[in-house]
Write an enzyme that holds these catalytic residues in place. Structure first.
Site: not given
Length: 366
Positions: A20, A93, A110, A215, A223, A351
């Site tokens: 940023g 990930e 959790r 952040d 990002t 398609h």
């Protein structure tokens, strides 16, 4: 606090070298603005705080024995045994990467599903796929203690269960803003309870001429969001566009799980809470893409459209499956423009593709 003498004065001072801050600095420089991205003390007409965040460690005994997603990139060899803690996109990930590389991987969560803040259809479907990818999921668990033994890192859960020794323990339990030690208290900059810099819709802090994004501001921690906010701020300050700001609604996001997830807008639960169940129409489908026609395992794709009111304005679009990460950008534009279900229906299907399912859904879910 006495004023600190500045060695140089700039038009725009950027604190932090993340996406940023760099994006905003580069865009401002295009307008002939003198910019510095540095850690040295300077003065400036406008100051942007874009110092980002860092992965959080839990406050339990032995937490320091684990690594975070930052430490993942410092590993020199593939660990044989891995425990990942967390249920967010980084945990998913990382766990699937380890499992895909052949590591014996346990994921401790959790709740009962991963990605609980996504639509329930997606959360349940991706949890199933995470398990199919070879990850052992421990549900309803929290880590109580961590110890180092001669056999590896030993994790004890809050149930008393002791997991087999691991070579690597990876924490993916959230992120914290990098505001500690920044001097926010000295200038009375407003922070929230988590330490994020409080900003308005235009990225203004409570101090005139000081802005924050990314952040460190705690809004949509992605990002591309920080980049978009930084560029808009530069245009507002230096390109005579005083009303320009980032719209934080309907931000498309992707999780690079296997298969990937694409999502934009409200979940079904959020839409129901906001508009009422009687004003919501849901279309959904589940199928195996043609790609898997000749594979042993038929990996599913799931899709959902959430529509509001009689016009059936699309307020949520969610999908998981092969290629969903690439599909989302175009559908994101449509949702951002306020497309209705009839707009989707009026588009001729391509398609054979998976994406054609979004323009051929006929019957709402009962």
């Amino acid at each position: 606090m006495a004023p600190v003498p500045a060695s140089k004065h700039f038009d725009y001072l950027v604190l932090g070298g993340g996406s940023g801050g760099i994006a905003s600095a580069r865009r401002a420089a295009e307008f002939g603005i003198k910019v510095v991205v540095d850690g040295t003390i300077y003065s400036a007409d406008h100051i942007l705080v874009a110092v980002g965040g860092q992965p959080t460690l839990p406050t339990i005994p032995g937490a320091e024995l684990g690594i975070t997603s930052d430490g993942f990139f410092q590993l020199k060899e593939r660990p044989q045994r891995v425990v990942v803690v967390g249920a967010g996109y980084i945990a998913v990930e990382m766990a699937q990467i380890f499992a895909g590389l052949g590591s014996s991987t346990t994921l401790a969560i959790r709740g009962h599903t991963v990605l609980r803040y996504f639509d329930s259809l997606i959360s349940e479907a991706v949890t199933e796929e995470v398990e199919h990818s070879g990850v052992n999921i421990k549900r309803g668990m929290e880590v109580a203690t961590v110890k180092k033994t001669s056999e590896g890192v030993v994790v004890t859960l809050n149930t008393g269960e002791v997991l087999p020794p691991a070579d690597v323990l990876l924490w993916a339990v959230g992120r914290s803003p990098n505001t500690e030690g920044l001097g926010c208290d000295e200038i009375n900059m407003s922070l929230d309870k988590q330490g994020h810099v409080v900003v308005d819709d235009f990225q203004n802090t409570n101090i005139e001429g000081v802005y924050a994004l990314g952040d460190v501001a705690g809004k949509a921690l992605l990002t591309p969001v920080a980049i978009a906010a930084g560029r808009r701020l530069a245009h507002r300050l230096f390109d005579n566009q005083p009303s320009l700001k980032l719209d934080y609604t309907n931000i498309p996001s992707v999780v690079f799980s296997h298969p990937p997830i694409g999502s934009i807008g409200l979940t079904e639960k959020e839409a129901t809470q906001q508009f009422g169940e009687e004003n919501i129409t849901v279309y959904e489908t589940k199928f195996s893409p043609m790609y898997h026609a000749m594979t042993t395992r038929k990996q599913n794709t799931v899709m959902k459209l959430i529509c509001k009111g009689k016009k059936e304005t699309v307020v949520g679009l969610h999908m998981m499956g092969r290629g969903c990460d690439e599909m989302l950008q175009g559908f994101g534009v449509a949702v951002k423009m306020g497309a209705t279900k009839s707009d989707f229906d009026s588009c001729v299907a391509i398609h054979p593709t998976s994406s054609e399912e979004f323009v051929t859904m006929r019957n709402p879910r009962k």
